[in-house]
Structures are given as structure tokens and as C-alpha cells.
Design an enzyme around this catalytic site. Structure first.
Site, PDB file in Angstrom:
ATOM      1  N   GLN A 265       0.810  -1.225   0.000  1.00  0.00           N
ATOM      2  CA  GLN A 265       0.000   0.000   0.000  1.00  0.00           C
ATOM      3  C   GLN A 265       0.839   1.269   0.000  1.00  0.00           C
ATOM      4  O   GLN A 265       0.311   2.354  -0.245  1.00  0.00           O
ATOM      5  CB  GLN A 265      -0.962  -0.014   1.202  1.00  0.00           C
ATOM      6  N   CYS A 271      -5.248   0.406   3.600  1.00  0.00           N
ATOM      7  CA  CYS A 271      -5.425  -1.016   3.898  1.00  0.00           C
ATOM      8  C   CYS A 271      -6.836  -1.505   3.610  1.00  0.00           C
ATOM      9  O   CYS A 271      -7.036  -2.613   3.146  1.00  0.00           O
ATOM     10  CB  CYS A 271      -5.073  -1.286   5.352  1.00  0.00           C
ATOM     11  N   HIS A 407      -6.521  -1.470  11.469  1.00  0.00           N
ATOM     12  CA  HIS A 407      -5.887  -1.988  10.262  1.00  0.00           C
ATOM     13  C   HIS A 407      -6.754  -3.078   9.635  1.00  0.00           C
ATOM     14  O   HIS A 407      -7.195  -3.984  10.332  1.00  0.00           O
ATOM     15  CB  HIS A 407      -4.508  -2.542  10.628  1.00  0.00           C
TER      16      HIS A 407
END
Ligand SMILES: *[C@@H]1O[C@H](CO)[C@@H](O)[C@H](O)[C@H]1NC(C)=O
Ligand SMILES: *[C@@H]1O[C@H](CO)[C@@H](O)[C@H](O)[C@H]1NC(C)=O
Ligand SMILES: *[C@@H]1O[C@H](CO)[C@@H](O)[C@H](O)[C@H]1NC(C)=O
Ligand SMILES: *[C@@H]1O[C@H](CO)[C@@H](O)[C@H](O)[C@H]1NC(C)=O
Length: 460
Positions: A265, A271, A407
Site C-alpha cells: 500500500q 489497507c 488496520h
């Protein structure tokens, strides 16, 4: 002087880093409470370092300062307590503090050697949550060196050599010697943090040097993590039909061709997009028999509910894919890692989805669903991942609270290693992180909230 030598010198002075940190202050060491004029320079320097990289108008201002100084040879070591006032912040996704708070209490250690300043320690938190009484380790950790005790020398040599390896391995360049020194002190502090995380891990994970080792915790969080996940609003997906089969003892979609290569990323909190494309890639493979690598950039650019590099939610991304009319492939709409104008065209979409579902919070049921239906988008608390190298991570629950999800990743399999049950998790930080890009997390204990936000696209 070679930067390494310079840094090596510096390192001997690192706070927390010194193993001797619990030593009591040496007898005869002197400290003064200072009148503020003498603190102005070091405080200003600390503030400047704090504000590095921030645009005008978003910089914190200095409030009250108090502090002490210790002198040795040509150096003075200032230990400061300062309040910093953050400007009003209108975008909660980039605010350093909860929107209602605006004052930070910071501890700084500033070394002044012949007018050249160096920030050796920085520790800031909102005023109301930070205890004002200090741990004593700050001063005492410096004393052996300042008093010419022989102790920390081999520690510095070792650390300098580890840092040098790090710089070589990850091909780091720094703009200036100042920057290099600062990065080295961050690195050394991180080594100590990694050791603490290691000591408290109940799994088999190893923590240590990673490609993120020269970033402060705050930098890492701001650049790579996803603050929106923290307070995901009531997600509006229907619950999936549960899979009632008993899950096989182990499963791995990577052996079955349902998972594309690990992606990266970059310096972007995207994410959420990778987690969703990973899931859709798997769903498409299982329904249509072809594995296509799908476009995250399309989601960054065209999903207006989410915030590109500032974060997003898988639930919104599924909706966006439906509204837009599908996903293009990675080749057709490739990853740039920053927000661009949307250039999606429906004719180029190679994949569609018809719906999305929220999955059970029971890990046994998640395993059953995964084995039968495909890789699952989940979101976790990324505690410790900055320093994760390999093995099964199992942080103590209070350190990896399920309520601080930040995340999004992809569950691709599960099993046991020796007697430790794990989830195999595809991350999006490149193959030069973790186990070839994968993270292994304890399974069956709700570790780091892995079971809280599981979801999948549905393709009819
Ligand atoms: C700091 O050190 C002093 C003197 O050694 C001790 O009395 C005090 O309790 C310590 N404070 C903390 C927070 O450890
Ligand atoms: C290392 O970084 C430099 C400058 O950023 C770049 O030109 C070079 O290609 C990189 N080398 C490797 C092996 O990544
Ligand atoms: C699923 O979505 C596609 C694309 O929008 C559509 O063509 C198809 O008819 C849908 N399938 C069902 C069963 O709704
Ligand atoms: C995996 O380990 C757990 C905990 O030790 C154990 O209960 C379980 O039976 C093991 N599963 C397999 C398939 O070995």
C-alpha cells in the site's frame, strides 16, 4: 566525521535505550529547577522537531515549560516538561488528538552540545490522560554516561551496527546528518519498544528490526494505519447465512489458487481497499474460476464515502463497488498510492459483486465460513505489527484491545503450528515485511479484535 561515528557517540546518550535505566541516580549528580529563559532555546528546538513536516496553520504552539539541566563536559542535557497547544482540528481523520482536546503534555530530552541541539526523547499525550508524575528513568538513564561510568559503551556499538545493517537492508537515505541522528535515536528507542512487546507476547512471534524501525509510533500510525476503523459506525450489512459444517483442522487458500501475490500500500492508509480487493479476488475465483488481481486505486479515487489514504471502511467499499458497477483489474487501473481523479469506466470492469455480508464473531464459525466460502476481510488492532518479523503473534489483551481496531487485512487460512492455533493473514505492506508479507495471529482468543469486523462480498 562519518555519520556512524557521530551516531555512535550520540547513542551512548540515549534514554530508555540504556540497559542501566533502572539504576538510581549516582550520588553527587546535580540537577536544577531552571528559570524559564534558559529553557527557551531547547524548548523551541523540541517544538520545532515536534512540528516537523506539518503545514503552517497545523503546527502546535508552546505553552508552559519547566525543566532541569545536567551538564557534562561540553554538553548540557535538558529534561523538559512542556505543554503544547494543538490548533483546532476540523478533520478528525488527521487530528493528533480527539477533536475536543487541544493540549498535550510532553516530556522532552534535549542535548545541547556547543549550541548544537539534539532531541533524544519525546513523549506526548493529552493532558488529562497523562500522569504528571514522571518515571525517574529519564534522568538516571543518562547518568552513567554523563558521569563517565563505563557502562553503556558496548550497547551503543551494538546498536550502531544494527542500525547500519538496517540502513543497508532497507536502502535508507536521510537528507541530512541531523535527520540521520534523529532516525537513529528513534531506531534505538524502537528496539527497546520491540523488546518490551517481545517480552509480553504469549505466542511464538519474534519482534525486532523491520522496514518501519526508523519511524516513531506516531508516524507509523499516521502513515500506515486507518483511524476510521476505530469507530466504525453501525455497519449496515446483513448477517451472512452461517456455515454449519465443522471446520477442517486447517485450511489455506494460498494452496488453492484463490489469493494473489502480496501487494504494497506504500505510504498511504489504504489497507481497507486492499482488504476488500483481496476478498473480492477470492470470491470471484471461487465463483468464476479465474484469479484476477483487482484495482485498489479505483477505490481510492472513486469511492467517495471513504477517504483514500486517510482511511476507509470495507462496508463502504463494497457499496462503492456495487454503485460504480464493478472493479477493474490491477493492470488496467494500477496502484499509485495517492488520491487521483476517478477514471473508472464501467466497460473496463472485469468483476462485479451483488451484495456484501457481515460474518459471525465466533472464530470457530469464521473458520468454517472461510474453508467453505473463501478469504475474509477482517480488521484488527495493529499493535506490535510495526516490529513483527515472524511467528504467531499473541499480545496480551489489554495491549491489543479489540476496541482499537486500526488496520484492515485478509484472512486466507488457519491451522496450528505445534500446539498454537493461528490465522494466516495477508497484509498489504509488501513481501519485505513479516513472513513474506504475511502475519500470523493467535486464533480462538479474539486476539486484537480479529473476529469483530469480518465481512465478505457476495457474488451471485
Ligand atoms: C523518583 O525518585 C525519587 C528519589 O529516588 C523517589 O522518592 C520517587 O518516588 C521516584 N518517583 C517515581 C515516580 O518513581
Ligand atoms: C536505493 O535507493 C536509491 C535512492 O532512493 C535508488 O535510486 C536505488 O534504486 C535503491 N536501490 C535499491 C536496491 O532498492
Ligand atoms: C449480480 O450483479 C450483476 C452486475 O450488476 C448483474 O448483472 C447480475 O444480474 C446480478 N445477479 C443477481 C443474481 O442479482
Ligand atoms: C490446535 O491447538 C489447540 C490448542 O492447543 C488445540 O485445542 C487443537 O486441538 C489443535 N488443533 C489441531 C488440529 O491440532
Amino acid at each position: 566525521m562519518a555519520p556512524w561515528l557521530q551516531l555512535l557517540l550520540l547513542l551512548g546518550l540515549l534514554p530508555a535505550a540504556a540497559p542501566a535505566s533502572s539504576k538510581p541516580p549516582a550520588a553527587g549528580a546535580q540537577a536544577w529547577e531552571l528559570a524559564s529563559p534558559e529553557l527557551r532555546e531547547p524548548a523551541r528546538f523540541a517544538l520545532e522537531m515536534y512540528n516537523r513536516g506539518r503545514a503552517a496553520g497545523t503546527r502546535a504552539a508552546l505553552g508552559a515549560v519547566r525543566g532541569r539541566v545536567r551538564r557534562a563536559g561540553r554538553g548540557s542535557l535538558y529534561s523538559l516538561k512542556a505543554t503544547l497547544v494543538e490548533p483546532p482540528c476540523n478533520d478528525p481523520t488527521v487530528c493528533q488528538l480527539p477533536v475536543s482536546k487541544k493540549t498535550l503534555l510532553c516530556s522532552f530530552e534535549v542535548l545541547d552540545e556547543l549550541g548544537k541541539h539534539m532531541l533524544l526523547r519525546r513523549d506526548c499525550g493529552p493532558v488529562d490522560t497523562k500522569t504528571t508524575d514522571d518515571k525517574n528513568e529519564t534522568f538516571s538513564s543518562f547518568l552513567p554516561l554523563l558521569n563517565k561510568d563505563p557502562l553503556p559503551q558496548d550497547f551503543s556499538v551494538k546498536m550502531a551496527s544494527i542500525f547500519k545493517d538496517f540502513v543497508t537492508t532497507y536502502n535508507r537515505t536521510y537528507d541530512s546528518q541531523e535527520e540521520a541522528s534523529w532516525r537513529m535515536s528513534v531506531f534505538a528507542n524502537n528496539m527497546v519498544r520491540a523488546q518490551k512487546i517481545q517480552a509480553l507476547d504469549r505466542g511464538t512471534a519474534q519482534y525486532g528490526v523491520t522496514k518501519f524501525s526508523d519511524l516513531t509510533e506516531e508516524e507509523f500510525r499516521t502513515i500506515y494505519l486507518n483511524p476510521l476503523l476505530k469507530d466504525a459506525p453501525g455497519r449496515n450489512m446483513r448477517l451472512a447465512q452461517p456455515v454449519t459444517d465443522v471446520p477442517p483442522p486447517q485450511w489455506d487458500w494460498r494452496n488453492k489458487g484463490a489469493v494473489t501475490d502480496v501487494k504494497d500500500q506504500g505510504m498511504c492508509g489504504s489497507c481497507w481497499a486492499f482488504s476488500v480487493t483481496g476478498n473480492v479476488e477470492g470470491q470471484w475465483f471461487l465463483k468464476r474460476g479465474t484469479l484476477l488481481s483487482l484495482s485498489e486505486q479505483e477505490l481510492l479515487d472513486c469511492d467517495k464515502t471513504d477517504k483514500a489514504c486517510l482511511g476507509g471502511l470495507p462496508s463502504n467499499a463494497y457499496s462503492a463497488i456495487r454503485t460504480l458497477g464493478g472493479l477493474e483489474t490491477e493492470d488496467d487501473y494500477s496502484y499509485r498510492g495517492h488520491l487521483q481523479t476517478c477514471s473508472f469506466s464501467a466497460e473496463d470492469a472485469k468483476v462485479y459483486i451483488n451484495d456484501s455480508v457481515e460474518l459471525s464473531k465466533n472464530e470457530q464459525k469464521l473458520a468454517a465460513w472461510l474453508a467453505k466460502k473463501g478469504p475474509i476481510s477482517v480488521a484488527i488492532n495493529a499493535f506490535g505489527m510495526q516490529f513483527y518479523r515472524h511467528g504467531i503473534s499473541h499480545p496480551l489483551r489489554p495491549l491489543c484491545s479489540p476496541w482499537l481496531i486500526d488496520h484492515a487485512v485478509l484472512l486466507v487460512g488457519y491451522g496450528n503450528r505445534s500446539a498454537t492455533p493461528f490465522w494466516a493473514i495477508k497484509n498489504s505492506w509488501g513481501t519485505n515485511w513479516g513472513e513474506e508479507g504475511y502475519y500470523y495471529l493467535h486464533r480462538g482468543s479474539g486476539a486484537c479484535g480479529v473476529n469483530i469486523m469480518a465481512s465478505s462480498a457476495v457474488i451471485n
